[in-house]
Design an enzyme around this catalytic site. Structure first.
Site, PDB file in Angstrom:
ATOM      1  CD  GLU A   1       1.851   8.938   1.822  1.00  0.00           C
ATOM      2  OE1 GLU A   1       1.159   8.197   2.550  1.00  0.00           O
ATOM      3  OE2 GLU A   1       3.071   9.010   1.932  1.00  0.00           O
TER       4      GLU A   1
ATOM      5  CE1 TYR B   1      -5.783   0.342  -0.032  1.00  0.00           C
ATOM      6  CE2 TYR B   1      -7.766   1.678   0.033  1.00  0.00           C
ATOM      7  CZ  TYR B   1      -6.395   1.560   0.167  1.00  0.00           C
ATOM      8  OH  TYR B   1      -5.650   2.665   0.501  1.00  0.00           O
TER       9      TYR B   1
ATOM     10  CE1 TYR C   1     -10.027  -3.852   6.371  1.00  0.00           C
ATOM     11  CE2 TYR C   1     -10.810  -3.928   4.104  1.00  0.00           C
ATOM     12  CZ  TYR C   1      -9.781  -3.952   5.015  1.00  0.00           C
ATOM     13  OH  TYR C   1      -8.488  -4.067   4.572  1.00  0.00           O
TER      14      TYR C   1
ATOM     15  N   GLY D   1      -5.347   7.323  -1.909  1.00  0.00           N
ATOM     16  CA  GLY D   1      -5.489   6.073  -2.659  1.00  0.00           C
ATOM     17  C   GLY D   1      -6.944   5.921  -3.063  1.00  0.00           C
ATOM     18  NE  ARG D   2     -11.077   4.155   1.449  1.00  0.00           N
ATOM     19  CZ  ARG D   2     -11.093   2.888   1.865  1.00  0.00           C
ATOM     20  NH1 ARG D   2     -11.904   2.025   1.296  1.00  0.00           N
ATOM     21  NH2 ARG D   2     -10.312   2.486   2.861  1.00  0.00           N
TER      22      ARG D   2
ATOM     23  CB  CYS E   1     -15.597 -23.452   0.345  1.00  0.00           C
ATOM     24  SG  CYS E   1     -16.158 -24.707   1.481  1.00  0.00           S
ATOM     25  CD  GLU E   2     -13.344 -18.911   4.509  1.00  0.00           C
ATOM     26  OE1 GLU E   2     -13.689 -18.201   5.468  1.00  0.00           O
ATOM     27  OE2 GLU E   2     -12.161 -19.121   4.180  1.00  0.00           O
TER      28      GLU E   2
ATOM     29  N   GLY F   1      -5.911  10.147   1.646  1.00  0.00           N
ATOM     30  CA  GLY F   1      -6.982  11.086   1.317  1.00  0.00           C
ATOM     31  C   GLY F   1      -8.296  10.731   1.994  1.00  0.00           C
TER      32      GLY F   1
HETATM   33  N1  LLP Z   1      -0.530   6.287   2.807  1.00  0.00           N
HETATM   34  C1  LLP Z   1      -0.322   5.305   3.692  1.00  0.00           C
HETATM   35  C2  LLP Z   1       0.935   5.266   4.436  1.00  0.00           C
HETATM   36  C3  LLP Z   1      -1.295   4.314   3.901  1.00  0.00           C
HETATM   37  O1  LLP Z   1      -1.087   3.366   4.795  1.00  0.00           O
HETATM   38  C4  LLP Z   1      -2.496   4.351   3.144  1.00  0.00           C
HETATM   39  C5  LLP Z   1      -3.520   3.327   3.326  1.00  0.00           C
HETATM   40  C6  LLP Z   1      -2.666   5.403   2.220  1.00  0.00           C
HETATM   41  C7  LLP Z   1      -1.667   6.353   2.083  1.00  0.00           C
HETATM   42  C8  LLP Z   1      -3.896   5.552   1.372  1.00  0.00           C
HETATM   43  O2  LLP Z   1      -5.018   5.854   2.131  1.00  0.00           O
HETATM   44  P1  LLP Z   1      -6.412   6.180   1.422  1.00  0.00           P
HETATM   45  O3  LLP Z   1      -6.301   7.498   0.692  1.00  0.00           O
HETATM   46  O4  LLP Z   1      -6.689   5.069   0.481  1.00  0.00           O
HETATM   47  O5  LLP Z   1      -7.400   6.221   2.529  1.00  0.00           O
HETATM   48  N2  LLP Z   1      -7.743  -2.221   2.610  1.00  0.00           N
HETATM   49  C9  LLP Z   1      -8.461  -1.200   3.353  1.00  0.00           C
HETATM   50  C10 LLP Z   1      -7.718   0.115   3.379  1.00  0.00           C
HETATM   51  C11 LLP Z   1      -6.325   0.031   3.961  1.00  0.00           C
HETATM   52  C12 LLP Z   1      -5.605   1.353   3.917  1.00  0.00           C
HETATM   53  C13 LLP Z   1      -4.196   1.219   4.365  1.00  0.00           C
HETATM   54  N3  LLP Z   1      -3.383   2.378   4.156  1.00  0.00           N
HETATM   55  C14 LLP Z   1      -9.865  -1.059   2.776  1.00  0.00           C
HETATM   56  O6  LLP Z   1     -10.198  -1.772   1.830  1.00  0.00           O
HETATM   57  O7  LLP Z   1     -10.658  -0.260   3.256  1.00  0.00           O
END
Ligand code: LLP
Length: 433
Positions: free
Chosen positions: A285, A383, A327, A287-288, A354-355, A243
Site C-alpha cells: 500500500e 500528505y 513533523y 502512498g508517499r 498567524c502562528e 511503501g
Molecule cells: N497503509 C496504511 C495503513 C497507512 O497507515 C499508511 C500511512 C500507508 C499505507 C501509506 O504509507 P506510505 O507509503 O505513504 O509511507 N502525514 C504523514 C504520513 C502519515 C502516514 C500514515 N499512514 C506525513 O506527512 O509524513
C-alpha cells in the site's frame, strides 16, 4: 541540488515535465499545486516491475490518504492500482475514480457503524483492527445477509527509523492487534457465519528510508500467515502495508528504490510462504513514494524582511503544507524564476498563517529574493494538499495536473464563498421578519 528526471532548469526557470513553473504560476495564480501525471505513473511502474521480477501475484493499493485527488487515483486505476482507503470518504473517492471494490481495502482503527455498513454494502474487504469491530461487522453483515471479507491488522511491534508520529507498528501504537492475540482473533473470525477471513495486514510506519524494517515486517507476517493457515484460514492475500520513504533532502538522504525494497522483502516473503505451503497474493500500500516527488507547490514571495534572520514571507503556509510544522519535515525549495542564480543569501521561508510555527523552511541558501519571486516547494505530492485546511479563512488553492504538453485544473481554487458555504445561521441569529 539533484533533481528527479521530471524536474529541470531551463532558461533560468524551474520546469516540471514540459512546463515552465513560472508560466504556470502566472496562468493559474499562486499558491498552486502542480502534479506531473507521468511521474506518478512511472513511480507506480517501478514498484510493479520490481515486485513482479520475484512473484507474479501482486496487487498495489495506492494509499489514498497521501493524495486525495480523484484525477491522481484515476491515473493509477488506469494502470491497475487499487487503493487503501481509510474512511468512507476515501472509499467513495476510489469508486468515483473508477477503482472496483475488489481492489480496495478499508483500513482504520476507529471505524463507525456507518463505515462498516458501507464496506459491507459495497463488498469491500475490511482490515479489522479490534475484536469489538469484528463483532460489530458480523452483526452488520448478518443484517444484510452478506459475507464480509476481512483481514486483521496485525501490530508487528517493530521499532522503525522514522518520526515518532508516523511510526505505526510499534508495540505501543494505537493500530493493530498484538501478535499474541492474532491466532485467537482468526479462530473467532472463522466461527462467525457472516465473516470470511481472507487476508492479513500490517503497516509499520511511513517515511522509512531503509529496506530492512520492511523485511523484518515481512518475516513477522509470513510467520503469522503460517500460524493462521494451520488453524484453517485460507489466506488469499498478505498485505505488507505502505511503501518506502523518499529523499526529501535531495543531496543527503538515502534514496532506496522499489528494486531495493523488492530485493530486501521478496526473498523473505517467498521463503515464508513456501515454508507455510501457501501462495497468497502479495499486497502493498504505497502512498508517499508514488506521489510525493510528482508535485511542486508554487508560492509567491509577498515580502522580504530583515530581522534577527531574513524572512521571505510567502503566500503558502501550513494551511497548504503542514509537514514542516507538524513533523519538522524538510522540503527542498527552489527559486523558480531565479533557478540559475547563485544561492548568495539565506532565508527563512514563512507562510501567511498567524502562528510562529508557520515556517516552511529555516535558514535556506537561496538567491537574493524580492516580492513577486516564485518559490517551488518540492516533493509536496504526498500528505500535502491532502492535509490542507482553511485555517485563517484561507481558501485552499487550485491543483493543476500536467501530462506531456497538457496542463489542466484537477481541483479549482476555493473562493471565500466556499468557506462560508457550509455555515448555517442558528435561528436565534436571524432577525424576525
Ligand atoms: N497503509 C496504511 C495503513 C497507512 O497507515 C499508511 C500511512 C500507508 C499505507 C501509506 O504509507 P506510505 O507509503 O505513504 O509511507 N502525514 C504523514 C504520513 C502519515 C502516514 C500514515 N499512514 C506525513 O506527512 O509524513
Amino acid at each position: 541540488m539533484k533533481l528527479p528526471p521530471h524536474l529541470s532548469t531551463r532558461d533560468g526557470h524551474l520546469w516540471i515535465g514540459d512546463h515552465d513553473t513560472v508560466a504556470l504560476a502566472a496562468r493559474w495564480g499562486t499558491p498552486l499545486y502542480v502534479t506531473d501525471e507521468d511521474r506518478v505513473c512511472a513511480c507506480y511502474d517501478a514498484y510493479r516491475k520490481a515486485l513482479s521480477c520475484y512473484y507474479q501475484d501482486i496487487k498495489i493499493l495506492f494509499a489514498a490518504k497521501a493524495n486525495g485527488n480523484a484525477a491522481v487515483l484515476r491515473a493509477l486505476a488506469g494502470l491497475g492500482a487499487g487503493a487503501d482507503v481509510f474512511s468512507s470518504g476515501e472509499l467513495h473517492l476510489a469508486l468515483r475514480a473508477g477503482m472496483t471494490p475488489d481492489t480496495l481495502l478499508f483500513n482504520g482503527s476507529s471505524k463507525s457503524p456507518a463505515d462498516l455498513a458501507l464496506a459491507v454494502a459495497r463488498g469491500v474487504t475490511v482490515s479489522v483492527d479490534s475484536l469489538d469491530e469484528l463483532h460489530q461487522l458480523q452483526a452488520i453483515a448478518a443484517q444484510s445477509g452478506a459475507i464480509a471479507r476481512i483481514a486483521f491488522r496485525v501490530n508487528p511491534a517493530l521499532e522503525v527509523p522514522t518520526h515518532p508520529k508516523i511510526a505505526t507498528g510499534l508495540a505501543t501504537s494505537k493500530f493493530g492487534i498484538p501478535h499474541a492475540q492474532v491466532p485467537d482473533a482468526y479462530r473467532l473470525a472463522l466461527s462467525c457465519d457472516y465473516i470470511r477471513p481472507v487476508g492479513i495486514h500490517c503497516h509499520i510506519g511511513s517515511q522509512i528510508l531503509a529496506t530492512d524494517p520492511f523485511a523484518r515486517a515481512a518475516e513477522v507476517m509470513v510467520l503469522i500467515a503460517a500460524e493462521i493457515t494451520d488453524i484453517g484460514v485460507d489466506l488469499a492475500f498478505i498485505d505488507l502495508g505502505g511503501g518506502l520513504g523518499i529523499p526529501y533532502n535531495h543531496d543527503s538522504d538515502p534514496a532506496p528504490t522499489p528494486a531495493d525494497y523488492a530485493a530486501a522483502v521478496m526473498p523473505v516473503f517467498l521463503e515464508g510462504i513456501h515454508t507455510a505451503g501457501i501462495a497468497p497474493q502479495l499486497w502493498i500500500e504505497p502512498g508517499r513514494s508514488l506521489v510525493a516527488d510528482s508535485t511542486v507547490l508554487l508560492t509567491r514571495v509577498n515580502s522580504v524582511k530583515q530581522a534577527h534572520r531574513t524572512f521571505a514571507n510567502v503566500d503558502a503556509g501550513f494551511n497548504l503544507l503542514i509537514r514542516p510544522a507538524m513533523y519538522d519535515a524538510y522540503h527542498e525549495i527552489i527559486a523558480a524564476n531565479k533557478a540559475n542564480e547563485p544561492n548568495s543569501a539565506c532565508y527563512t521561508v514563512t507562510g501567511p498563517i498567524c502562528e510562529s510555527g508557520d515556517i516552511l523552511a529555516k535558514d535556506r541558501p537561496l538567491p537574493f529574493l524580492a516580492a513577486g519571486d516564485v518559490l517551488a516547494v518540492l516533493d509536496a505530492g504526498a500528505y500535502g494538499f491532502a492535509m490542507a485546511s482553511q485555517y485563517n479563512c484561507r481558501p485552499r488553492c487550485p491543483e493543476v495536473l500536467i501530462k506531456g504538453g497538457h496542463s489542466a485544473l484537477m481541483r479549482r481554487g476555493e473562493v471565500f464563498d466556499d468557506i462560508t458555504a457550509t455555515m448555517v445561521d442558528p435561528p436565534w441569529h436571524l432577525r424576525p421578519s
